[in-house]
Design a protein around this motif. Structure first.
Motif, short mmCIF file in Angstrom:
data_model
loop_
_atom_site.label_atom_id
_atom_site.label_comp_id
_atom_site.label_asym_id
_atom_site.label_seq_id
_atom_site.Cartn_x
_atom_site.Cartn_y
_atom_site.Cartn_z
N SER A 175 0.84 -1.19 0.00
CA SER A 175 0.00 0.00 0.00
C SER A 175 0.88 1.25 0.00
N TYR A 176 0.42 2.27 -0.73
CA TYR A 176 1.15 3.54 -0.84
C TYR A 176 0.19 4.68 -0.55
N THR A 177 0.71 5.70 0.09
CA THR A 177 -0.06 6.92 0.35
C THR A 177 0.39 7.99 -0.63
N ILE A 178 -0.54 8.46 -1.45
CA ILE A 178 -0.23 9.43 -2.49
C ILE A 178 -1.03 10.70 -2.20
N GLN A 179 -0.32 11.84 -2.18
CA GLN A 179 -0.99 13.12 -1.94
C GLN A 179 -0.97 13.94 -3.23
N ILE A 180 -2.10 14.55 -3.52
CA ILE A 180 -2.22 15.40 -4.70
C ILE A 180 -2.93 16.69 -4.31
N ASP A 181 -2.43 17.83 -4.81
CA ASP A 181 -3.02 19.15 -4.53
C ASP A 181 -3.95 19.53 -5.67
N LEU A 182 -5.19 19.86 -5.31
CA LEU A 182 -6.21 20.21 -6.31
C LEU A 182 -6.66 21.65 -6.10
N PRO A 183 -6.12 22.59 -6.87
CA PRO A 183 -6.60 23.98 -6.78
C PRO A 183 -7.82 24.19 -7.69
N ILE A 184 -8.89 24.73 -7.12
CA ILE A 184 -10.12 24.99 -7.87
C ILE A 184 -10.18 26.49 -8.14
N THR A 185 -10.04 26.87 -9.42
CA THR A 185 -10.05 28.29 -9.80
C THR A 185 -11.35 28.70 -10.49
N ASP A 186 -12.18 27.74 -10.85
CA ASP A 186 -13.44 28.08 -11.50
C ASP A 186 -14.33 28.85 -10.53
N LYS A 187 -14.91 29.97 -11.00
CA LYS A 187 -15.71 30.83 -10.12
C LYS A 187 -16.97 30.12 -9.64
N GLY A 188 -17.60 29.38 -10.52
CA GLY A 188 -18.81 28.67 -10.11
C GLY A 188 -18.51 27.63 -9.04
N LEU A 189 -17.46 26.86 -9.23
CA LEU A 189 -17.09 25.86 -8.22
C LEU A 189 -16.61 26.52 -6.93
N ASN A 190 -15.92 27.67 -7.05
CA ASN A 190 -15.51 28.38 -5.84
C ASN A 190 -16.71 28.81 -5.01
N SER A 191 -17.71 29.34 -5.69
CA SER A 191 -18.92 29.77 -4.98
C SER A 191 -19.63 28.57 -4.37
N TYR A 192 -19.64 27.46 -5.11
CA TYR A 192 -20.30 26.25 -4.61
C TYR A 192 -19.59 25.72 -3.35
N CYS A 193 -18.26 25.69 -3.37
CA CYS A 193 -17.52 25.15 -2.23
C CYS A 193 -17.57 26.09 -1.02
N LYS A 194 -17.64 27.39 -1.26
CA LYS A 194 -17.61 28.36 -0.16
C LYS A 194 -19.00 28.71 0.36
N SER A 195 -20.04 28.21 -0.26
CA SER A 195 -21.39 28.55 0.15
C SER A 195 -21.68 27.98 1.54
N SER A 196 -22.19 28.81 2.40
CA SER A 196 -22.51 28.39 3.76
C SER A 196 -23.93 27.83 3.86
N SER A 197 -24.72 28.04 2.83
CA SER A 197 -26.08 27.54 2.86
C SER A 197 -26.17 26.06 2.47
N ILE A 198 -25.09 25.54 1.91
CA ILE A 198 -25.05 24.13 1.51
C ILE A 198 -24.25 23.37 2.57
N LYS A 199 -24.85 22.32 3.10
CA LYS A 199 -24.18 21.57 4.17
C LYS A 199 -23.09 20.65 3.63
N ILE A 200 -23.37 19.96 2.55
CA ILE A 200 -22.39 19.02 1.98
C ILE A 200 -22.03 19.50 0.58
N HIS A 201 -20.74 19.76 0.39
CA HIS A 201 -20.25 20.26 -0.90
C HIS A 201 -19.52 19.11 -1.62
N THR A 202 -20.31 18.24 -2.23
CA THR A 202 -19.74 17.07 -2.87
C THR A 202 -19.15 17.45 -4.22
#
Length: 243
Positions: A175-202
């Motif tokens: 087994s190996y542990t692999i780390q990857i950094d995912l920067p989200i720059t899309d404005k729509g996805l940024n708003s979706y992830c930062k929204s406080s009215s949504i409990k789960i941001h899948t």
């Protein structure tokens, strides 16, 4: 005039006697190549028809073996040949069984943790994945290069590459542990992830895994595409399986 005639007669008798002795000797020792003393072949080249080997010529001895000699007809020849063939076939099959290339399987197991960092313009996520690599071969497998890239909405947002990972022992998995950094720059996805009215941001992330391995003096490339869901709105340190 009488004396020379007697000497001539004596010489002829001596030559006749030697000739008779030579004939007797040749009869006693059969010609070269004869088995029962009857042959039209030439006389033995080693003993020159005398039946004796000259001194100093022992290393030139010629041995004549009859065709009926038992040494020319070894027993159980077919049995020995069959046994040799069976042993060779068994060794070849055994070699092929152990050296025949088998599969090396890459399996994403779970998402161990997701660390989310908000910035004014983007959402940075550090996703730690657990993968398992199984080696079904009877020889060690060396991982030359491991590449993983993450896609969000079919767009490549991150890529990580690792060289010379630890070799996988025969008939085992690691087994190996692999780390990857995912920067989200899309404005729509940024708003979706930062929204406080949504409990789960899948957020569904596609991982494309490519691995170059080396074993049995050849290099092989393996590829795998998998999907995982993460919560881009909050930190998550509870492992959950990849589906």
């Amino acid at each position: 005039m009488v004396t020379p005639a007697k000497n001539s007669k004596t010489t002829e008798e001596s030559d006749l006697t030697e000739g008779m002795e030579k004939v007797k000797t040749l009869k006693q020792f059969p010609p070269y190549g004869a088995i029962h003393g009857h042959s039209t072949g030439e006389t033995c080249p080693t003993c020159r028809g005398t039946g004796r080997i000259p001194r100093g010529h022992e290393d030139q001895l010629v041995a004549v073996i009859p065709c009926s000699d038992a040494r020319l007809k070894p027993r159980r020849t077919k049995l020995y040949v069959c046994i040799s063939m069976v042993v060779c076939l068994f060794v070849c099959c055994l070699t092929l069984f152990f050296l025949f290339p088998r599969s090396v399987i890459v399996t994403p197991v779970s998402v161990l943790s997701v660390m989310v960092y908000f910035t004014p313009d983007e959402v940075d996520m550090e996703v730690t994945n657990l993968i398992t690599i199984s080696n079904e071969n009877f020889v060690p497998v060396q991982i030359v290069e491991f590449t993983m890239q993450g896609l969000v909405s079919k767009e490549v947002v991150a890529k990580t590459r690792i060289y010379n990972m630890t070799a996988i022992q025969p008939r085992s998995q690691k087994s190996y542990t692999i780390q990857i950094d995912l920067p989200i720059t899309d404005k729509g996805l940024n708003s979706y992830c930062k929204s406080s009215s949504i409990k789960i941001h899948t957020l569904f992330v596609e991982l494309q895994i490519t691995m170059n391995i080396s074993y049995l003096s050849h290099t092989e490339q393996l590829s795998l595409d998998t999907f995982e869901y993460i919560d881009c709105g909050t930190n998550s340190t509870i492992p959950h399986p990849v589906r």
